[in-house]
Design an enzyme around this catalytic site. Structure first.
Site, PDB file in Angstrom:
ATOM      1  N   ASP A   1       0.768  -1.278   0.068  1.00  0.00           N
ATOM      2  CA  ASP A   1       0.058   0.213   0.019  1.00  0.00           C
ATOM      3  C   ASP A   1       0.900   1.389   0.074  1.00  0.00           C
ATOM      4  OD1 ASP A   1      -1.721   2.000   0.640  1.00  0.00           O
ATOM      5  OD2 ASP A   1      -2.920   0.916   2.163  1.00  0.00           O
ATOM      6  N   SER A  24      -6.085  15.107 -13.991  1.00  0.00           N
ATOM      7  CA  SER A  24      -7.326  14.669 -15.000  1.00  0.00           C
ATOM      8  C   SER A  24      -7.832  15.975 -15.526  1.00  0.00           C
ATOM      9  CB  SER A  24      -8.249  13.980 -14.082  1.00  0.00           C
ATOM     10  OG  SER A  24      -9.564  13.933 -14.838  1.00  0.00           O
ATOM     11  N   TYR A  45     -13.300  13.007  -5.396  1.00  0.00           N
ATOM     12  CA  TYR A  45     -12.120  12.339  -6.431  1.00  0.00           C
ATOM     13  C   TYR A  45     -11.675  13.635  -7.304  1.00  0.00           C
ATOM     14  CZ  TYR A  45     -10.208  10.537 -10.738  1.00  0.00           C
ATOM     15  OH  TYR A  45      -9.154  10.531 -11.638  1.00  0.00           O
ATOM     16  N   LYS A  94      -7.447  15.369  -7.352  1.00  0.00           N
ATOM     17  CA  LYS A  94      -6.752  15.940  -8.322  1.00  0.00           C
ATOM     18  C   LYS A  94      -6.250  17.329  -8.147  1.00  0.00           C
ATOM     19  CE  LYS A  94      -6.513  11.767  -9.814  1.00  0.00           C
ATOM     20  NZ  LYS A  94      -5.512  10.883  -9.862  1.00  0.00           N
TER      21      LYS A  94
HETATM   22  P1  NAD Z   1      -6.755   1.737 -12.118  1.00  0.00           P
HETATM   23  O1  NAD Z   1      -7.708   1.645 -10.815  1.00  0.00           O
HETATM   24  O2  NAD Z   1      -6.828   0.830 -13.136  1.00  0.00           O
HETATM   25  O3  NAD Z   1      -5.233   1.801 -11.669  1.00  0.00           O
HETATM   26  C1  NAD Z   1      -4.853   2.323 -10.307  1.00  0.00           C
HETATM   27  C2  NAD Z   1      -4.137   1.316  -9.607  1.00  0.00           C
HETATM   28  O4  NAD Z   1      -3.664   1.644  -8.378  1.00  0.00           O
HETATM   29  C3  NAD Z   1      -4.725   0.155  -9.213  1.00  0.00           C
HETATM   30  O5  NAD Z   1      -3.874  -0.964  -9.782  1.00  0.00           O
HETATM   31  C4  NAD Z   1      -4.940  -0.023  -7.742  1.00  0.00           C
HETATM   32  O6  NAD Z   1      -4.732  -1.383  -7.327  1.00  0.00           O
HETATM   33  C5  NAD Z   1      -3.570   0.790  -7.475  1.00  0.00           C
HETATM   34  N1  NAD Z   1      -3.709   1.525  -6.071  1.00  0.00           N
HETATM   35  C6  NAD Z   1      -4.631   2.274  -5.847  1.00  0.00           C
HETATM   36  N2  NAD Z   1      -4.343   2.818  -4.501  1.00  0.00           N
HETATM   37  C7  NAD Z   1      -3.184   2.176  -3.974  1.00  0.00           C
HETATM   38  C8  NAD Z   1      -2.423   2.040  -2.947  1.00  0.00           C
HETATM   39  N3  NAD Z   1      -2.851   2.944  -1.705  1.00  0.00           N
HETATM   40  N4  NAD Z   1      -1.567   1.439  -2.872  1.00  0.00           N
HETATM   41  C9  NAD Z   1      -1.204   0.871  -3.876  1.00  0.00           C
HETATM   42  N5  NAD Z   1      -1.847   0.635  -4.852  1.00  0.00           N
HETATM   43  C10 NAD Z   1      -2.934   1.349  -5.220  1.00  0.00           C
HETATM   44  O7  NAD Z   1      -6.939   3.131 -12.634  1.00  0.00           O
HETATM   45  P2  NAD Z   1      -6.494   3.735 -13.998  1.00  0.00           P
HETATM   46  O8  NAD Z   1      -7.370   4.068 -14.825  1.00  0.00           O
HETATM   47  O9  NAD Z   1      -5.300   3.304 -14.440  1.00  0.00           O
HETATM   48  O10 NAD Z   1      -6.021   5.415 -13.323  1.00  0.00           O
HETATM   49  C11 NAD Z   1      -4.561   5.673 -13.049  1.00  0.00           C
HETATM   50  C12 NAD Z   1      -4.455   7.095 -12.626  1.00  0.00           C
HETATM   51  O11 NAD Z   1      -5.231   8.057 -13.671  1.00  0.00           O
HETATM   52  C13 NAD Z   1      -5.341   7.254 -11.364  1.00  0.00           C
HETATM   53  O12 NAD Z   1      -4.639   8.223 -10.478  1.00  0.00           O
HETATM   54  C14 NAD Z   1      -6.574   8.012 -11.882  1.00  0.00           C
HETATM   55  O13 NAD Z   1      -7.191   8.859 -10.945  1.00  0.00           O
HETATM   56  C15 NAD Z   1      -5.753   8.802 -13.014  1.00  0.00           C
HETATM   57  N6  NAD Z   1      -6.694   9.015 -14.271  1.00  0.00           N
HETATM   58  C16 NAD Z   1      -7.582   8.139 -14.946  1.00  0.00           C
HETATM   59  C17 NAD Z   1      -8.765   8.337 -15.810  1.00  0.00           C
HETATM   60  C18 NAD Z   1      -9.256   7.317 -16.374  1.00  0.00           C
HETATM   61  O14 NAD Z   1     -10.345   7.378 -17.036  1.00  0.00           O
HETATM   62  N7  NAD Z   1      -8.839   6.067 -16.447  1.00  0.00           N
HETATM   63  C19 NAD Z   1      -8.898   9.669 -15.891  1.00  0.00           C
HETATM   64  C20 NAD Z   1      -8.090  10.598 -15.534  1.00  0.00           C
HETATM   65  C21 NAD Z   1      -7.122  10.325 -14.478  1.00  0.00           C
END
Ligand code: NAD
Ligand code: UDP
Length: 339
Positions: free
Chosen positions: A58, A124, A149, A153
């Site tokens: 974590d 984002s 959320y 950001k």
């Molecule tokens: P995702 O949920 O697929 O990946 C996030 C990963 O982080 C997961 O594997 C999760 O297990 C891990 N994680 C979360 N909290 C954790 C912790 N405390 N310790 C260890 N691991 C942890 O999400 P994603 O779509 O790949 O998004 C990645 C980043 O991009 C995030 O910060 C998200 O907010 C940002 N984002 C995503 C989008 C989208 O549409 N997918 C858009 C804008 C921004």
């Protein structure tokens, strides 16, 4: 360079691990699989020929994060780890503040103490809220967040800016403001793994095409757009992953006249309506998607797409993969996980 990729087992992180490796870097994943599956590592092994080094734990656990920084000679950090469900964040704000802010503070603290020079943060387009003009530029104002959320950001960007500026040159950082990531690796071995009912358009659409959902609801056709449906800037996740490599290259470069902290939009610069996206999917895959018009979804904005000039000019990055390929890649991935 050895690059720590927090959240590297997730959707965007796993594709970035591939692109980092292709660019000659060594990715080190830190993830606790709270929103991903260990099988992602099998997919990565298939693509890369070897399993990326992975620490399971974590990011909010300072002792654990410290052990990783002690064990590895880390040159740069890409911080993806966060929870990302807008609706859930409204129901459970503390879960989001604790995880998203806690993980950033913890990883950033270790980054500074260990003298790591480069940090890239997942922000984002949600920070812009309802834009006053389109396409959206980095200089446009951030609007008050409409969800915890979104607020994580904005706060995350501020924490990164303040920490970078206070580091007196020891750290350089970039916040990337992603527009709408879609698509999957062309091999069909990694992609998005939404747990439960998807909130996002493309996974809902591909699950409907696969017969897992009865029909896709298009949320509103009475917006002030050409066909009445909302407009977004859909970017292929592999293009998005490559933007992180461009950001790191820039941070590692010796140009000293660049700001220590900066923000960049990561989008294609083109808006696509929901109806156009559904039509493109049907045309490219030959699969009909049962769909119907429903009411607007609370909180949705009408149109949102990037001005992507700054990232092209400064980082030399621009999106290359067309929407048609993003949708066929998403479909290939959906078929693989349905099979
Ligand atoms: P995702 O949920 O697929 O990946 C996030 C990963 O982080 C997961 O594997 C999760 O297990 C891990 N994680 C979360 N909290 C954790 C912790 N405390 N310790 C260890 N691991 C942890 O999400 P994603 O779509 O790949 O998004 C990645 C980043 O991009 C995030 O910060 C998200 O907010 C940002 N984002 C995503 C989008 C989208 O549409 N997918 C858009 C804008 C921004
Ligand atoms: N959308 C839709 N039906 C769905 C999911 C999403 O019509 O089942 C629309 C939504 O109203 C928005 C667009 O698709 O206009 C993109 O939504 P998504 O949740 O993927 O991303 P957002 O831009 O809202 O973060």
């Amino acid at each position: 360079m050895n690059i720590l990729v927090t959240g590297g087992a997730g959707y965007i992180g796993s594709h970035t691990v591939v692109e980092l490796t292709k660019a000659g870097h060594v990715p080190i994943i830190l993830d606790d699989f709270r929103n991903s599956r260990e099988s992602v590592l099998d997919g990565l092994e298939t693509i890369l020929g070897s399993r990326p080094k992975t620490y399971v734990g974590d990011c909010t656990d300072a002792d654990f994060v410290e052990t990783v920084f002690l064990a590895e000679q880390i040159d740069g950090v890409i911080h993806f780890a966060a929870l990302k469900a807008v609706g859930e964040s409204i129901e459970k704000p503390l879960l989001y503040y604790r995880n998203n802010i806690g993980s950033l503070v913890t990883v950033l603290d270790a980054t500074l103490r260990h003298g790591v020079k480069a940090f890239v943060f997942s922000s984002s387009a949600t920070v812009y809220g309802e834009p006053d003009s389109l396409p959206i530029k980095e200089t446009d104002p951030r609007k008050p967040a409409t969800s915890p959320y979104g607020n994580t950001k904005q706060i995350g960007e501020d924490i990164l800016r303040d920490t970078t500026l206070a580091s007196a040159g020891s750290l350089r950082s970039i916040a990337l403001r992603y527009f709408n990531p879609i698509g999957a690796h062309e091999s069909g071995t990694i992609g998005e793994l939404p747990l439960g009912i998807p909130n996002n358009l493309v996974p809902y659409l591909t699950q409907t095409a696969a017969g897992l959902r009865e029909r896709l609801t298009i949320f509103g056709d009475d917006y002030e757009t050409a066909d009445g449906t909302c407009i977004r800037d859909y970017i292929h996740v592999v293009d998005l992953a490559r933007a992180h490599i461009a950001a790191l290259d820039h941070l590692f470069s010796s140009e000293t006249d660049q700001p220590a902290y900066d923000v960049y939009n990561v989008g294609t610069g083109h808006g696509t309506s929901v109806a156009e996206l559904v039509e493109t999917f049907e045309r490219e895959t030959g699969v009909k998607v049962p769909h119907a018009i429903g009411p607007r979804r609370h909180g949705d904005i009408s149109s949102c797409y990037a001005n992507a000039d700054k990232i092209r000019r400064t980082l030399g990055w621009s999106a290359e993969i067309p929407l048609s390929q993003a949708l066929t890649d998403s479909w290939r991935w959906q078929q693989n996980i349905t099979a």
